[in-house]
Design a protein around this motif. Structure first.
Motif, PDB file in Angstrom:
ATOM      1  N   PRO A 402      -0.367 -44.412 -50.609  1.00 27.06           N
ATOM      2  CA  PRO A 402      -1.373 -44.286 -51.671  1.00 27.06           C
ATOM      3  C   PRO A 402      -2.394 -43.200 -51.346  1.00 27.06           C
ATOM      4  O   PRO A 402      -2.620 -42.895 -50.186  1.00 27.06           O
ATOM      5  N   LYS A 403      -2.953 -42.682 -52.395  1.00 24.61           N
ATOM      6  CA  LYS A 403      -3.935 -41.609 -52.185  1.00 24.61           C
ATOM      7  C   LYS A 403      -5.105 -42.173 -51.404  1.00 24.61           C
ATOM      8  O   LYS A 403      -5.866 -42.991 -51.894  1.00 24.61           O
ATOM      9  N   ILE A 404      -5.180 -41.761 -50.166  1.00 16.05           N
ATOM     10  CA  ILE A 404      -6.241 -42.293 -49.315  1.00 16.05           C
ATOM     11  C   ILE A 404      -7.043 -41.133 -48.757  1.00 16.05           C
ATOM     12  O   ILE A 404      -6.580 -39.999 -48.752  1.00 16.05           O
ATOM     13  N   ALA A 405      -8.228 -41.471 -48.294  1.00 15.73           N
ATOM     14  CA  ALA A 405      -9.122 -40.429 -47.799  1.00 15.73           C
ATOM     15  C   ALA A 405      -8.469 -39.686 -46.634  1.00 15.73           C
ATOM     16  O   ALA A 405      -7.732 -40.281 -45.847  1.00 15.73           O
ATOM     17  N   ASP A 406      -8.723 -38.379 -46.570  1.00 10.56           N
ATOM     18  CA  ASP A 406      -8.152 -37.531 -45.510  1.00 10.56           C
ATOM     19  C   ASP A 406      -8.385 -38.084 -44.114  1.00 10.56           C
ATOM     20  O   ASP A 406      -7.506 -38.108 -43.283  1.00 10.56           O
ATOM     21  N   GLY A 407      -9.630 -38.528 -43.884  1.00 18.93           N
ATOM     22  CA  GLY A 407     -10.002 -39.044 -42.568  1.00 18.93           C
ATOM     23  C   GLY A 407      -9.135 -40.238 -42.194  1.00 18.93           C
ATOM     24  O   GLY A 407      -8.694 -40.361 -41.052  1.00 18.93           O
ATOM     25  N   VAL A 408      -8.832 -41.074 -43.166  1.00 17.44           N
ATOM     26  CA  VAL A 408      -8.009 -42.254 -42.917  1.00 17.44           C
ATOM     27  C   VAL A 408      -6.583 -41.820 -42.592  1.00 17.44           C
ATOM     28  O   VAL A 408      -5.964 -42.307 -41.649  1.00 17.44           O
ATOM     29  N   GLN A 409      -6.074 -40.866 -43.371  1.00 11.42           N
ATOM     30  CA  GLN A 409      -4.709 -40.385 -43.137  1.00 11.42           C
ATOM     31  C   GLN A 409      -4.568 -39.844 -41.713  1.00 11.42           C
ATOM     32  O   GLN A 409      -3.571 -40.081 -41.041  1.00 11.42           O
ATOM     33  N   LYS A 410      -5.585 -39.142 -41.257  1.00  4.99           N
ATOM     34  CA  LYS A 410      -5.546 -38.599 -39.888  1.00  4.99           C
ATOM     35  C   LYS A 410      -5.429 -39.728 -38.869  1.00  4.99           C
ATOM     36  O   LYS A 410      -4.662 -39.633 -37.913  1.00  4.99           O
ATOM     37  N   LEU A 411      -6.207 -40.781 -39.081  1.00  7.00           N
ATOM     38  CA  LEU A 411      -6.146 -41.924 -38.164  1.00  7.00           C
ATOM     39  C   LEU A 411      -4.762 -42.572 -38.210  1.00  7.00           C
ATOM     40  O   LEU A 411      -4.210 -42.968 -37.186  1.00  7.00           O
ATOM     41  N   VAL A 412      -4.206 -42.667 -39.420  1.00  8.07           N
ATOM     42  CA  VAL A 412      -2.873 -43.261 -39.571  1.00  8.07           C
ATOM     43  C   VAL A 412      -1.862 -42.422 -38.789  1.00  8.07           C
ATOM     44  O   VAL A 412      -1.021 -42.953 -38.050  1.00  8.07           O
ATOM     45  N   ASP A 413      -1.956 -41.088 -38.922  1.00  4.30           N
ATOM     46  CA  ASP A 413      -1.036 -40.196 -38.198  1.00  4.30           C
ATOM     47  C   ASP A 413      -1.209 -40.340 -36.686  1.00  4.30           C
ATOM     48  O   ASP A 413      -0.235 -40.386 -35.944  1.00  4.30           O
ATOM     49  N   SER A 414      -2.468 -40.403 -36.240  1.00  3.65           N
ATOM     50  CA  SER A 414      -2.712 -40.544 -34.797  1.00  3.65           C
ATOM     51  C   SER A 414      -2.126 -41.850 -34.285  1.00  3.65           C
ATOM     52  O   SER A 414      -1.561 -41.923 -33.197  1.00  3.65           O
ATOM     53  N   ARG A 415      -2.279 -42.908 -35.103  1.00  4.31           N
ATOM     54  CA  ARG A 415      -1.751 -44.209 -34.693  1.00  4.31           C
ATOM     55  C   ARG A 415      -0.227 -44.152 -34.568  1.00  4.31           C
ATOM     56  O   ARG A 415       0.340 -44.674 -33.609  1.00  4.31           O
ATOM     57  N   GLU A 416       0.407 -43.476 -35.526  1.00  2.00           N
ATOM     58  CA  GLU A 416       1.869 -43.298 -35.470  1.00  2.00           C
ATOM     59  C   GLU A 416       2.270 -42.612 -34.166  1.00  2.00           C
ATOM     60  O   GLU A 416       3.218 -42.995 -33.498  1.00  2.00           O
ATOM     61  N   ARG A 419       1.958 -44.881 -31.229  1.00  2.00           N
ATOM     62  CA  ARG A 419       3.057 -45.850 -31.201  1.00  2.00           C
ATOM     63  C   ARG A 419       4.334 -45.208 -30.662  1.00  2.00           C
ATOM     64  O   ARG A 419       5.066 -45.830 -29.909  1.00  2.00           O
ATOM     65  N   LYS A 420       4.548 -43.952 -31.058  1.00  2.23           N
ATOM     66  CA  LYS A 420       5.713 -43.225 -30.537  1.00  2.23           C
ATOM     67  C   LYS A 420       5.621 -43.117 -29.029  1.00  2.23           C
ATOM     68  O   LYS A 420       6.619 -43.147 -28.331  1.00  2.23           O
ATOM     69  N   GLU A 421       4.404 -42.912 -28.540  1.00  2.00           N
ATOM     70  CA  GLU A 421       4.201 -42.778 -27.092  1.00  2.00           C
ATOM     71  C   GLU A 421       4.081 -44.140 -26.417  1.00  2.00           C
ATOM     72  O   GLU A 421       3.738 -44.223 -25.238  1.00  2.00           O
ATOM     73  N   LYS A 422       4.330 -45.195 -27.186  1.00  2.00           N
ATOM     74  CA  LYS A 422       4.282 -46.573 -26.701  1.00  2.00           C
ATOM     75  C   LYS A 422       2.903 -46.977 -26.166  1.00  2.00           C
ATOM     76  O   LYS A 422       2.772 -47.805 -25.284  1.00  2.00           O
ATOM     77  N   PHE A 424       0.502 -48.959 -27.278  1.00  5.81           N
ATOM     78  CA  PHE A 424       0.299 -49.925 -28.348  1.00  5.81           C
ATOM     79  C   PHE A 424      -1.130 -50.440 -28.422  1.00  5.81           C
ATOM     80  O   PHE A 424      -1.627 -50.728 -29.503  1.00  5.81           O
ATOM     81  N   THR A 425      -1.778 -50.553 -27.289  1.00  5.77           N
ATOM     82  CA  THR A 425      -3.157 -51.053 -27.318  1.00  5.77           C
ATOM     83  C   THR A 425      -4.052 -50.081 -28.070  1.00  5.77           C
ATOM     84  O   THR A 425      -4.799 -50.475 -28.973  1.00  5.77           O
ATOM     85  N   GLU A 426      -3.930 -48.786 -27.728  1.00  5.47           N
ATOM     86  CA  GLU A 426      -4.743 -47.778 -28.412  1.00  5.47           C
ATOM     87  C   GLU A 426      -4.401 -47.723 -29.900  1.00  5.47           C
ATOM     88  O   GLU A 426      -5.272 -47.562 -30.747  1.00  5.47           O
ATOM     89  N   ALA A 427      -3.097 -47.865 -30.201  1.00  7.54           N
ATOM     90  CA  ALA A 427      -2.653 -47.843 -31.599  1.00  7.54           C
ATOM     91  C   ALA A 427      -3.295 -48.997 -32.371  1.00  7.54           C
ATOM     92  O   ALA A 427      -3.743 -48.837 -33.506  1.00  7.54           O
ATOM     93  N   ASP A 428      -3.368 -50.138 -31.715  1.00  4.78           N
ATOM     94  CA  ASP A 428      -3.935 -51.308 -32.378  1.00  4.78           C
ATOM     95  C   ASP A 428      -5.431 -51.135 -32.621  1.00  4.78           C
ATOM     96  O   ASP A 428      -5.959 -51.565 -33.647  1.00  4.78           O
ATOM     97  N   ASP A 429      -6.103 -50.482 -31.672  1.00  2.20           N
ATOM     98  CA  ASP A 429      -7.528 -50.191 -31.868  1.00  2.20           C
ATOM     99  C   ASP A 429      -7.732 -49.339 -33.113  1.00  2.20           C
ATOM    100  O   ASP A 429      -8.670 -49.563 -33.895  1.00  2.20           O
TER     101      ASP A 429
END
Ligand SMILES: [Zn+2]
Length: 453
Positions: A402-416, A419-422, A424-429
């Motif tokens: 969904p159309k979400i704020a740029d800042g949020v999308q960046k966080l979503v990408d960083s979390r991805e 997670r790729k780097e395993k 998980f704790t940081e991803a969950d934060d």
């Protein structure tokens, strides 16, 4: 399916693509010299190669995509001295920034990055072979390749002489050279410069030798595809051919040479002195990776691309039309009537891309398809699946995150990424942080979904 064909700078012809071994493709693209930020021209080059590699994989080829990182060079030494930092620190910093920039552009096709300074033994070995075979000679300041001993010098570019216009020629000046265009394989270090104590003497590698030492380590003396921007044809790629073919006695070093055209800004060559210089990072922040990928891929790789607000606005208009169509697809709807259309579109796109990577043609096919679908009413699952498949290579479509704020999308990408780097704790934060901003994340089989809470 038909046969993939594309232009090779070596034969100056469009050729049928046949890898040395079955469907295995060993492919090398010159990476960055890490003394500064990657610019928008680099972004174009690497996005176009990223697309080509993804297409090869889409087409069933098993590609090993190798890129070098030039982390020792005159430019790095000079910049480090200007900044008053160590050359290694400077190179490390800009390597990191380069990798971040590529990640942000979704240029993810590279299998292996190889740093020049990690291959000093292989470089030393290659220079020793060239000395032993009489293709190289020593002067007071280094070891040079004698182009007079290699009659094929010039077969890629049609040139044997450098000129003042070769902005990146980096032709090594030395009074003791035999021929004006002999190039350094090894440079004896001056006081204060980085130095490796090797059998060649205390020094550092020349620019061209790192590529052939690295490619020989991974691929051996002959491989399938070498890519880079057109400005690297002479003397850099010419020098690579001379080094490796002289050392191995085998020809050709590379079967297919692919060179991508330049990027201009407002129809002018980009340069810092003209003040029209733009880094990859600034551009990605300003325009977003999807628009940049669409813009770069929608142009043919052998045509000079003009980066202007007007052209970007046009690309944005086209991308918006694509988005509107894709976001409107109703995946609950079994559109079996579209099966024939989707099959046809896929065949058409492959035929276009098989023809010297005709990306403008392939994208035109997509727009024709969209126009046709509009006349047929609602589109659903079949079309959705096909577009997802196509996006494995294009990677500029938006599937209803969904159309979400740029800042949020960046966080979503960083979390991805985490997670790729395993991690998980940081991803969950990050997930918690995103929730605080009013968005909920769901990890599904089709990827991550973001919704407003
Ligand atoms: Zn190179």
């Amino acid at each position: 399916m038909d046969q993939l064909r594309f232009y090779s700078t070596l034969s100056k012809k469009i050729e049928a693509f046949k890898p040395i071994k079955d469907k295995k493709v060993n492919l090398f693209v010159c990476g960055p010299t890490v003394y500064d930020f990657a610019h928008i021209g680099n972004a174009k080059t690497y996005t176009q190669f990223d697309f080509m590699v993804r297409y090869l994989r889409f087409r069933g080829y098993e590609v090993f995509y190798l890129q070098n990182i030039t982390d020792i060079d005159d430019k790095i030494i000079k910049r480090a001295a200007e900044r008053g930092v160590g050359w290694k620190k400077l190179a490390g910093e800009f390597e990191q920034k380069y990798l971040e920039d590529m990640q942000a552009l979704h240029n993810t096709a590279v299998n292996q990055y190889a740093r020049a300074t990690d291959y000093i033994p292989q470089i030393t070995k290659q220079v020793k072979v060239l000395l032993g075979k009489g293709y190289a000679y020593k002067t007071s300041d280094g070891i040079y390749f004698d182009i007079g001993k290699f009659p094929d010098y010039g077969k890629l570019s049609g040139r044997t002489e450098g000129s003042r216009d070769d902005a990146v020629s980096r032709i090594d000046e030395s009074r003791d050279k035999k021929n004006k265009n002999d190039f350094a394989l090894w440079k004896f270090s001056k006081p204060g410069e980085p130095v490796w104590e090797t059998e060649l003497g205390a020094g550092r590698p020349g620019w061209h030798i790192e590529d052939t030492a690295i490619t020989e380590s991974f691929f051996g003396p002959q491989y399938d595809v070498h890519g880079g921007a057109v400005d690297l044809i002479f003397p850099h790629h010419e020098a690579e051919i001379a080094q490796m073919e002289a050392a191995s006695g085998l020809s050709p070093l590379v079967r297919y040479w692919i060179h991508v055209a330049f990027l201009n800004i407002n129809a002018e060559k980009m340069s810092k002195s003209k003040g029209n210089f733009l880094t990859a990072r600034e551009a990605t922040e300003k325009y977003g990776y999807r628009l940049l990928r669409y813009f770069f891929i929608s142009q043919h790789y052998r045509t000079t691309l003009d980066f202007s607000e007007q052209n970007l606005a046009q690309a944005k208009g086209a991308l918006t039309r694509l988005d509107e169509f894709v976001l409107d697809l109703d995946t609950r709807y079994e559109d079996n009537k579209n099966q024939e259309d989707t099959k046809k579109l896929k065949v058409e796109i492959v035929a276009k891309l098989d023809n010297d990577w005709d990306t403008p043609g392939a994208i035109a096919s997509i727009f024709n398809f969209i126009r046709q679908q509009h006349t047929r009413g609602k589109s659903g699952k079949n079309v959705y699946r096909l577009f997802q498949e196509l996006n494995q290579m294009f990677d500029f479509l938006d599937f209803g995150v969904p159309k979400i704020a740029d800042g949020v999308q960046k966080l979503v990408d960083s979390r991805e990424q985490l997670r790729k780097e395993k991690k998980f704790t940081e991803a969950d934060d990050l997930r918690k942080k995103i929730a605080e901003m009013g968005y909920e994340i769901k990890d599904t089989a089709e990827g991550v979904k973001v919704n407003k809470i």
